[in-house]
Design an enzyme around this catalytic site. Structure first.
Site, PDB file in Angstrom:
ATOM      1  N   HIS A  16      44.108  37.298  46.920  1.00 19.91           N
ATOM      2  CA  HIS A  16      44.084  37.682  45.496  1.00 19.91           C
ATOM      3  C   HIS A  16      45.273  38.590  45.225  1.00 19.91           C
ATOM      4  CE1 HIS A  16      41.723  38.613  41.682  1.00 19.91           C
ATOM      5  NE2 HIS A  16      42.806  39.394  41.610  1.00 19.91           N
ATOM      6  N   GLU A 205      34.698  42.696  36.851  1.00 18.15           N
ATOM      7  CA  GLU A 205      35.571  43.836  37.179  1.00 18.15           C
ATOM      8  C   GLU A 205      35.483  44.815  36.010  1.00 18.15           C
ATOM      9  OE1 GLU A 205      39.695  43.047  36.721  1.00 18.15           O
ATOM     10  OE2 GLU A 205      40.369  44.803  37.828  1.00 18.15           O
ATOM     11  N   ASP A 284      47.683  43.792  42.638  1.00 16.79           N
ATOM     12  CA  ASP A 284      49.016  44.098  42.095  1.00 16.79           C
ATOM     13  C   ASP A 284      49.565  45.263  42.911  1.00 16.79           C
ATOM     14  OD1 ASP A 284      48.976  42.332  39.557  1.00 16.79           O
ATOM     15  OD2 ASP A 284      47.072  43.390  39.549  1.00 16.79           O
TER      16      ASP A 284
HETATM   17 ZN   LIG Z   1      43.645  40.177  39.820  1.00 10.56          ZN
END
Ligand SMILES: [Zn+2]
Length: 340
Positions: A16, A205, A284
């Site tokens: 991911h 999330e 990220d």
């Molecule tokens: Zn993501």
């Protein structure tokens, strides 16, 4: 005890990670300068070593602030070689940490911001991958991803270009972005149109357990970006376990965006012990000051994962990767060959 070289050698998988989220501040400055672009003044802190985005708000506000910074970082790129360079740079760094396989979320919308059409963007990414693979043997596949807050029509366009240009490295379709924008059902046409068997969607999330159920039932995904907030719903946990759902867990991202205040309250360990097929991701990494190596280290240091359990996370990821059976077999062999 895991440390140093033996930890580095443990085969890791990043299932991911968003390609533009791997651009380091250093790389952003280098690319901006060669493209004669001045990065957004809000993008970096005064040292120029870190991306700056607010993390003072709640999870949703933080996510929106982060997504803006993500687009600002992307905006320094203007050319094909920029995509090749960021791909190579990340894969090279990941391989040095023992990562054997990466699945990038890629976005035709971000490629268009850079000025590349989908085909050019894939070609550029493939070049960066070939270079990294020659050096380290690292494998990579791509998930063509629609951005939820760009809306259902834009998502359908992403699905159409994905279906219209078949490339062997593009093996999945996904959805990222603001989980509270539009409804999951709005994106069903895009998921059905992509023509790809591999599917994953961000859910659970910034939004609660119900979005996990919707993503599963409406988009027919079994892999979920995050899914961490499923922990709030006992029945959902049972359902998810029964379908062998795969939560793509990104601890540093969740902490940075304040989905959880600390490691202690994060459900990674509870997910694993409950029997969910957990995999790890760096999400990220440049924005959340992490790397896939660091995510494995956090699992070990803060969640008590043993070496055997970390290898299980890698095995889970390879088993659930959107990759052909031959490469899957090679990757499983690499994990099996790891000496304790
Ligand atoms: Zn993501």
């Amino acid at each position: 005890m895991l440390f140093g070289d033996s930890f580095r050698k443990l085969p890791k998988v990043d299932l991911h990670v968003h390609l533009e989220g791997t651009i380091t501040p250093e790389m952003a400055k280098k690319i901006a300068s060669r493209n004669n672009v001045i990065p957004s003044p809000q993008l970096m802190d005064s040292s120029g070593e870190h991306f700056r985005w607010s993390s003072d708000g709640d999870a949703r506000h933080n996510l929106i602030a982060f997504l803006k910074a993500y687009d600002d970082a992307t905006s320094v790129m203007k050319r094909r070689e920029d995509y090749s360079d960021i791909t190579y740079d990340y894969l090279h760094r990941a391989a040095q940490e023992g990562c054997v396989y990466v699945e990038f979320f890629i976005s035709a919308d971000h490629g268009a911001m850079v000025g590349l059409d989908y085909k050019e963007m894939i070609g550029a990414i493939a070049d960066g991958y070939e270079k990294a693979k020659k050096e380290s043997g690292i494998e990579m596949r791509l998930i063509s991803t629609c951005v939820r807050h760009y809306g259902p029509e834009a998502a359908l366009k992403v699905a159409d270009v994905t279906r219209g240009y078949h490339h062997p490295l593009v093996t999945g379709f996904g959805m990222a972005g603001d989980e509270n924008a539009h409804t999951i059902a709005d994106f069903r046409p895009a998921f059905m149109a992509s023509g790809l068997a591999g599917r994953t969607a961000h859910a659970g999330e910034a939004s609660g357990p119900e979005t996990v159920r919707q993503a599963r039932d409406i988009l027919q995904v079994r892999r979920f970006g995050h899914m961490v907030r499923a922990i709030e719903d006992v029945k959902l946990m049972e359902e998810q376990k029964s379908i062998l759902a795969v939560p793509e867990v990104c601890v540093s991202s969740n902490i940075a965006l304040k989905v959880y205040p600390d490691y202690k309250s994060h459900p990674l360990r509870r997910f694993f012990d409950y029997g969910l097929k957990v995999v790890l991701g760096s999400d990220d990494p440049s924005f959340f000051n992490t790397s896939i190596g660091r995510e494995y280290k956090i699992a070990h240091d803060h969640f008590g994962f043993t070496e055997t359990e970390l290898l299980q996370l890698s095995r889970n990821a390879v088993e659930e990767a959107f990759v052909g059976e031959a490469v899957r077999g090679q990757l499983l062999d690499k994990i099996a060959a790891h000496k304790h």
